[in-house]
Design an enzyme around this catalytic site. Structure first.
Site, PDB file in Angstrom:
ATOM      1  N   ASP A  81       0.878  -1.182   0.000  1.00 49.58           N
ATOM      2  CA  ASP A  81       0.000   0.000   0.000  1.00 49.58           C
ATOM      3  C   ASP A  81       0.906   1.220   0.000  1.00 49.58           C
ATOM      4  O   ASP A  81       2.104   1.125   0.310  1.00 49.58           O
ATOM      5  CB  ASP A  81      -0.904  -0.003   1.232  1.00 49.58           C
ATOM      6  CG  ASP A  81      -1.956   1.103   1.219  1.00 49.58           C
ATOM      7  OD1 ASP A  81      -2.186   1.701   0.145  1.00 49.58           O
ATOM      8  OD2 ASP A  81      -2.544   1.377   2.286  1.00 49.58           O
ATOM      9  N   SER A  82       0.325   2.376  -0.285  1.00 48.92           N
ATOM     10  CA  SER A  82       1.107   3.610  -0.213  1.00 48.92           C
ATOM     11  C   SER A  82       1.487   3.926   1.225  1.00 48.92           C
ATOM     12  O   SER A  82       2.547   4.480   1.500  1.00 48.92           O
ATOM     13  CB  SER A  82       0.316   4.776  -0.816  1.00 48.92           C
ATOM     14  OG  SER A  82      -0.884   4.987  -0.089  1.00 48.92           O
ATOM     15  N   GLY A 105      -2.888   8.515  -4.840  1.00 49.25           N
ATOM     16  CA  GLY A 105      -4.125   8.931  -5.498  1.00 49.25           C
ATOM     17  C   GLY A 105      -3.985  10.008  -6.564  1.00 49.25           C
ATOM     18  O   GLY A 105      -4.541   9.878  -7.658  1.00 49.25           O
ATOM     19  N   CYS A 118      -4.810  -1.769  -1.292  1.00 52.87           N
ATOM     20  CA  CYS A 118      -5.095  -0.385  -1.660  1.00 52.87           C
ATOM     21  C   CYS A 118      -6.060  -0.415  -2.834  1.00 52.87           C
ATOM     22  O   CYS A 118      -5.784  -1.061  -3.847  1.00 52.87           O
ATOM     23  CB  CYS A 118      -3.798   0.326  -2.047  1.00 52.87           C
ATOM     24  SG  CYS A 118      -4.020   1.985  -2.749  1.00 52.87           S
ATOM     25  N   ASN A 119      -7.194   0.259  -2.692  1.00 49.17           N
ATOM     26  CA  ASN A 119      -8.173   0.283  -3.769  1.00 49.17           C
ATOM     27  C   ASN A 119      -7.622   0.955  -5.018  1.00 49.17           C
ATOM     28  O   ASN A 119      -7.794   0.464  -6.140  1.00 49.17           O
ATOM     29  CB  ASN A 119      -9.437   0.995  -3.303  1.00 49.17           C
ATOM     30  CG  ASN A 119     -10.144   0.266  -2.183  1.00 49.17           C
ATOM     31  OD1 ASN A 119      -9.788   0.434  -1.013  1.00 49.17           O
ATOM     32  ND2 ASN A 119     -11.122  -0.543  -2.508  1.00 49.17           N
ATOM     33  N   THR A 120      -6.945   2.081  -4.845  1.00 47.55           N
ATOM     34  CA  THR A 120      -6.422   2.825  -5.989  1.00 47.55           C
ATOM     35  C   THR A 120      -5.399   2.005  -6.758  1.00 47.55           C
ATOM     36  O   THR A 120      -5.426   1.935  -7.992  1.00 47.55           O
ATOM     37  CB  THR A 120      -5.794   4.153  -5.518  1.00 47.55           C
ATOM     38  OG1 THR A 120      -6.794   4.952  -4.891  1.00 47.55           O
ATOM     39  CG2 THR A 120      -5.207   4.927  -6.684  1.00 47.55           C
ATOM     40  N   GLU A 148      -3.643   8.663   7.699  1.00 49.89           N
ATOM     41  CA  GLU A 148      -2.218   8.372   7.529  1.00 49.89           C
ATOM     42  C   GLU A 148      -1.381   9.142   8.532  1.00 49.89           C
ATOM     43  O   GLU A 148      -0.396   8.613   9.072  1.00 49.89           O
ATOM     44  CB  GLU A 148      -1.792   8.731   6.100  1.00 49.89           C
ATOM     45  CG  GLU A 148      -0.364   8.389   5.766  1.00 49.89           C
ATOM     46  CD  GLU A 148      -0.091   6.894   5.686  1.00 49.89           C
ATOM     47  OE1 GLU A 148       1.060   6.496   5.958  1.00 49.89           O
ATOM     48  OE2 GLU A 148      -1.018   6.133   5.353  1.00 49.89           O
ATOM     49  N   CYS A 167     -12.002   2.619   0.818  1.00 49.09           N
ATOM     50  CA  CYS A 167     -10.573   2.932   0.957  1.00 49.09           C
ATOM     51  C   CYS A 167     -10.083   2.193   2.191  1.00 49.09           C
ATOM     52  O   CYS A 167     -10.741   2.243   3.243  1.00 49.09           O
ATOM     53  CB  CYS A 167     -10.347   4.432   1.100  1.00 49.09           C
ATOM     54  SG  CYS A 167      -8.640   4.904   1.510  1.00 49.09           S
ATOM     55  N   THR A 168      -8.962   1.513   2.078  1.00 45.16           N
ATOM     56  CA  THR A 168      -8.491   0.690   3.190  1.00 45.16           C
ATOM     57  C   THR A 168      -8.191   1.519   4.430  1.00 45.16           C
ATOM     58  O   THR A 168      -8.323   1.026   5.559  1.00 45.16           O
ATOM     59  CB  THR A 168      -7.252  -0.116   2.780  1.00 45.16           C
ATOM     60  OG1 THR A 168      -6.243   0.765   2.261  1.00 45.16           O
ATOM     61  CG2 THR A 168      -7.601  -1.145   1.712  1.00 45.16           C
ATOM     62  N   HIS A 169      -7.793   2.779   4.257  1.00 43.65           N
ATOM     63  CA  HIS A 169      -7.529   3.622   5.426  1.00 43.65           C
ATOM     64  C   HIS A 169      -8.779   3.798   6.297  1.00 43.65           C
ATOM     65  O   HIS A 169      -8.676   3.926   7.520  1.00 43.65           O
ATOM     66  CB  HIS A 169      -7.045   5.008   4.987  1.00 43.65           C
ATOM     67  CG  HIS A 169      -5.607   5.073   4.603  1.00 43.65           C
ATOM     68  ND1 HIS A 169      -5.133   4.575   3.400  1.00 43.65           N
ATOM     69  CD2 HIS A 169      -4.526   5.588   5.238  1.00 43.65           C
ATOM     70  CE1 HIS A 169      -3.836   4.786   3.319  1.00 43.65           C
ATOM     71  NE2 HIS A 169      -3.436   5.397   4.422  1.00 43.65           N
TER      72      HIS A 169
END
Length: 258
Positions: free
Chosen positions: A7-8, A40, A70-72, A148, A177-179
């Site tokens: 993920d980012s 993103g 991560c969805n993106t 984040e 969104c995973t966050h």
């Protein structure tokens, strides 16, 4: 068994915690990109480049499966990552859980980043799986960034803003969104009195964790807790201090204290 997650940033903690709960003995490799986040606003090519670099760094640790948490990145980079890593390493993407959320009809809200909201990808999922449900897309500007940074005031402000734009009487909420899964209880509190009582949330962490374990093979569980390897933009590192702000981060960090 060893599972990698990409993920980012710290959005991968939700799936990592689900894995730790399902298979405490599994070794985890979490590969994020603090040097290049957020992903993103980048072009699809830029997102793919950053996600691939994180995945290749994780692949050097020879995981049995890799989750794109991560969805993106799943939208833009999943095909490329699979081309590079499979069949040697199964790659599992993250897709908003629109299908189960809409299965019973009703009023479904999808909270997602501004880049995902209204995108052809998400609109395609709604068209394919929305069925008879009344589906509303709710953009959540700033929420992933606030999570984040573990900026509590910014999280509350972003959640309140999105809650105010969520239709009254919403009967199911998709966390796109995973966050957002890291602050699900704060979202629930903000929607109290506006959405249905006992509002069901549909995240992706449990589903992708279970799928990764299925794809990873049949290694028998062993006693004890598996190891944790942290990679930051390809470098061996330690868990970001912001992770401790969330229950999932504290669960993952617990192995480091033993």
């Amino acid at each position: 068994m060893k599972i990698a997650l990409v993920d980012s940033g710290i959005g991968l903690l939700a799936a990592a915690a689900a894995l730790r709960t399902l298979r405490p003995d599994a070794d985890l490799v979490i590969s994020s990109d603090p040097d290049g986040m957020p992903w993103g606003p980048r072009t699809p090519e830029g997102i793919t480049e950053r996600a691939l670099a994180c995945a290749l760094a994780a692949a050097e640790h020879r995981p049995d499966a890799l989750i794109v948490a991560c969805n993106t990145a799943s939208v833009h980079a999943l095909e490329r990552l699979r081309a590079e890593l499979e069949p040697g390493i199964p790659v599992i993407g993250t897709v908003p859980a629109i299908k189960p959320a809409a299965a019973d009809g009703g009023k479904v809200a999808i909270w997602a980043t501004p880049a995902t909201t209204g995108s052809p990808y998400q609109r395609g999922l709604i068209a394919e799986f929305g069925g008879a449900a009344e589906v509303t897309e709710v953009a959540c500007p700033g929420l992933a960034d606030a999570v984040e940074r573990a900026d509590q005031a910014a999280i509350d402000a972003a959640v309140a803003d999105a809650a105010a734009r969520t239709p009254e009487g919403t009967t199911a909420l998709v966390l796109g969104c995973t966050h957002y899964e890291l602050v699900d209880e704060r979202i629930r509190t903000a929607l109290a009195g506006r959405a249905a009582d006992d509002l069901p949330f549909y995240g992706s962490a449990d589903a992708v964790a279970a799928q990764a374990l299925r794809r990873a093979g049949t290694a028998a569980a062993t006693p004890g807790t598996g190891s944790l390897t942290v990679l930051h933009t390809g470098r061996t590192s330690t868990l970001a201090p912001e992770a401790a702000a969330y229950a999932e981060g504290r669960l993952i960090a617990a192995v480091l204290s033993h």
